[in-house]
Structures are given as structure tokens and as C-alpha cells.
Design an enzyme around this catalytic site. Structure first.
Site, PDB file in Angstrom:
ATOM      1  CB  SER A 157       9.797   0.033   1.666  1.00  0.00           C
ATOM      2  OG  SER A 157       8.999   1.194   1.834  1.00  0.00           O
ATOM      3  N   PRO A 194       3.687   4.396  -0.684  1.00  0.00           N
ATOM      4  CG  PRO A 194       2.946   2.925   1.014  1.00  0.00           C
ATOM      5  CD  PRO A 194       3.809   2.981  -0.236  1.00  0.00           C
ATOM      6  N   GLY A 195       4.805   5.964   1.263  1.00  0.00           N
ATOM      7  CA  GLY A 195       5.518   6.851   2.175  1.00  0.00           C
ATOM      8  C   GLY A 195       6.489   6.193   3.127  1.00  0.00           C
ATOM      9  CG  ASP A 248       7.332   9.850 -14.514  1.00  0.00           C
ATOM     10  OD1 ASP A 248       8.095   9.322 -13.675  1.00  0.00           O
ATOM     11  OD2 ASP A 248       7.308   9.507 -15.706  1.00  0.00           O
ATOM     12  CE  LYS A 297      13.515  -1.369  -6.406  1.00  0.00           C
ATOM     13  NZ  LYS A 297      13.358  -1.548  -4.955  1.00  0.00           N
TER      14      LYS A 297
END
Length: 360
Positions: free
Chosen positions: A187, A221-222, A259, A305
């Protein structure tokens, strides 16, 4: 020329078609679309000869969400003879003079890409023939029009031109980016491409500079945090999930296990807000709107999305609503743009810049 040829992602032909129909109508240019699912291109055929050039000049490529590249094109050349494909192409381009570059391309499909080796080999003799005819300059010139020859099947090609100031710098509109070995996820390429696309090269040094403060909502994850860190920024990474240890070891990342929809930054001197959360697009848009109204950032890149159907309508509605809400809440000086980037899948990437009229 009578056709506008638009490259897009396979499966997004209807969305690209819907968009170009709206944009052509805004210019009072009539026509109809021709496309097939998974062809990875759309043809907008104008009713009047010459209108394709008007569209290619007056519709900014950057303003189109689903088109990667576009060019004004002649009718499809069919049955190009194997013994001489060059002559019909040169003849079809007779009205083009002194172009600065030649691109022999295919749509971005597995079937069409089987022609890529042929296209590379074919480019050399075609270039020489076009130079001889006067359609192409002896030396490449980035300020002159670009000749496009797009083979959609063996022996079938659309030929035409794009304007250099309204054209993608990449073949087929696709930037070729490589993922770094230490990147936490693929990503990361989305944000890398987004920075390249939305931030002019001459402004990247000032707008993407070392020492800036950034927030990544939904960071785990970054992948996106990685792009901020490698540009020297200090990042608040917000996610209940774990972050890549290599990023944490840089000392540039502070992980907030929270969150993203509830997080409020303890300090508001944020230059960049980025967000790539799997959530309803309207909810993500509302989150970015809230941050913008509070004045918590200068620029934001976020992903929306997409639904399975009516994707152009959905994105257009969300962006129009965002503009309206920002203005209603006193945020008047901003720019917003969206693009279905090459590294995006079922999503579009949006860039929101607050106070773009101020010098950086």
C-alpha cells in the site's frame, strides 16, 4: 479527429465513460461512448469532426478521475498488413506536424500487453518514417504534441495525438514505481504515487520536507507512514493494530493505539493528514471534513473505497458534498482533486489542500 481515446483500469470502463460524457456535455460537445468491459479503454466518438481536439485541449486530464491518459484519435485502423503496417499509420497521421514524441502503446490488459514486445520493436522504424513525413521532429521536444499509436489487438490500432501540457508523462498513463525492500506493505506505493501525481515536482521540496508533522489515520502496519518517514517527517501513527518495528526504530513515529475516527491530535501543527482506512467512503469524507473545519492540517491525502456500481456518481456526490460543507463552515480557500491511481484498486485517492493560495 473524431474520437477521444481514454486509458483506464480494466473493469472501470463504465465509470470512465460516464465521466467523459458529463464533461463533454459541459462543453456542449455531442457524442457517444464505445467500450467493452475489461478493455481498459473508452472511446468517446464525437458527432462533429474536429471536436475530439477540442476535448483533448479543454478538458484537463488531471481533472478526470478515472482516465489515466487521453488523446484525440482517428477511426480505428483495422487489418494493418503484416508486410507494411507503417504506411497506413503515417497516412492516418498526415494532419499532424512536428510532434515532439512518439508513444506506441497498448491498453493495460494481459491480452493487449502480449503485443508489448512488438510495440517496442515497431517503434524504431515507425519513428523514422514519421520523421521522414514531417509528422515527428528529428529530436524529441517536450513542448510539442505527442503522437500516440495504441494497438488494441494485432493489426488494429488507434492513432492520434495529445498535447504535451495536458498529457500524462508516462506510457499508457502508468508510473513505474518500485517498492522498497523495507516497506511494510504494498500500500506504500499508493501514497508514493499520490505525492507524485498531486504535488508538482518543483514544489515537492517545500511541501514534502523534512521536519514536518504528519498524522496517519489507520496506519497499521505502516505502508503510508513509511512514505512520510522516508521524506523526513515526524508521524503520529493512529491504529489499534501493531506498527512495523523498523518504522518505530527510526524515532520518527509515535504510535497511538486508538480509533482513527475518535483520535484528536494533542498538537495541531500538522502539515499532512493521510488516511487509508477500509470504511464507507462517506464516513471517511466526514472525518476529513471535521479535521479541515477544525483547521488541524494543511494538506490531506485520503482514499475512498468504492461501491461496485455507479462509482463515478458516488465519488462525484461525495466530493461535491465535501466542498459544500467546507464552505458552509467557513473554509473557503481550498482545492480538491481526485484520481483513480494506478496503484489503487477499488478506491480513488483524494487530495485536499487548505489555503492553496498562500505561498509555501
Amino acid at each position: 479527429m473524431i474520437n477521444l481515446f481514454l486509458f483506464c483500469r480494466a473493469g472501470y470502463e463504465k465509470d470512465c465513460a460516464a465521466e467523459i460524457q458529463v464533461r463533454a456535455a459541459e462543453l456542449d460537445i455531442g457524442g457517444f461512448v464505445k467500450t467493452n468491459t475489461n478493455d481498459a479503454y473508452v472511446i468517446f466518438q464525437c458527432f462533429q469532426a474536429g471536436d475530439a481536439e477540442v476535448l483533448a485541449k479543454n478538458i484537463s486530464l488531471d481533472s478526470l478521475i478515472f482516465a489515466r491518459q487521453m488523446f484525440a484519435a482517428k477511426e480505428l485502423l483495422k487489418g494493418l498488413p503484416e508486410q507494411d503496417r507503417i504506411s497506413p499509420i503515417v497516412e492516418a497521421l498526415a494532419q499532424v506536424h512536428k510532434a515532439g514524441e512518439l508513444r506506441v502503446e497498448t491498453p493495460d490488459t494481459n491480452e493487449a500487453k502480449e503485443l508489448s514486445n512488438f510495440c517496442r520493436k515497431f517503434t524504431v522504424p515507425l519513428r523514422q518514417a514519421l520523421k521522414k513525413s514531417g509528422a515527428l521532429l528529428e529530436k524529441e521536444n517536450p513542448k510539442r504534441p505527442i503522437i500516440h499509436v495504441c494497438f488494441v489487438a494485432s493489426g488494429q490500432a488507434y492513432v492520434g495525438f495529445s498535447l504535451s501540457n495536458n498529457s500524462s508523462p508516462y506510457f499508457m498513463g502508468i508510473p513505474r514505481l518500485k517498492i522498497a525492500a523495507d516497506a511494510p506493505s504494498r500500500s506504500t506505493l499508493k501514497l508514493d504515487e499520490a505525492f507524485i501525481h498531486f504535488i508538482p515536482k518543483e514544489e515537492q521540496e517545500t511541501r514534502l520536507s523534512s521536519g514536518m508533522k504528519a498524522v496517519d489515520l489507520g496506519a497499521c502496519p505502516g505502508g503510508w507512514t513509511y512514505q512520510l518517514v522516508r521524506r523526513g517527517m515526524f508521524v503520529a501513527a493512529v491504529d489499534n493494530g501493531p506498527m512495523d518495528q523498523g518504522l518505530m526504530d527510526t524515532g520518527q513515529v509515535k504510535h497511538y493505539q486508538a480509533d482513527g475516527f475518535r483520535f484528536e491530535p494533542p498538537r495541531k501543527n500538522i502539515t499532512w493528514l493521510v488516511c487509508d482506512m477500509i470504511e464507507k467512503p462517506s464516513r471517511v469524507a466526514e472525518l476529513i471534513e471535521a479535521w479541515a473545519i477544525n483547521g488541524w492540517f494543511k494538506e490531506s491525502i485520503f482514499n475512498l473505497k468504492l461501491p461496485m456500481k455507479a462509482r463515478y456518481k458516488e465519488v462525484s456526490t461525495i466530493l461535491a458534498t465535501m466542498e459544500e460543507i467546507l464552505k458552509e463552515n467557513g473554509v473557503d480557500d481550498f482545492s480538491i482533486a481526485a484520481k483513480h491511481l494506478y496503484h489503487d484498486r477499488d478506491e480513488v485517492t483524494v487530495h485536499l489542500c487548505l489555503r492553496p493560495s498562500q505561498p509555501w
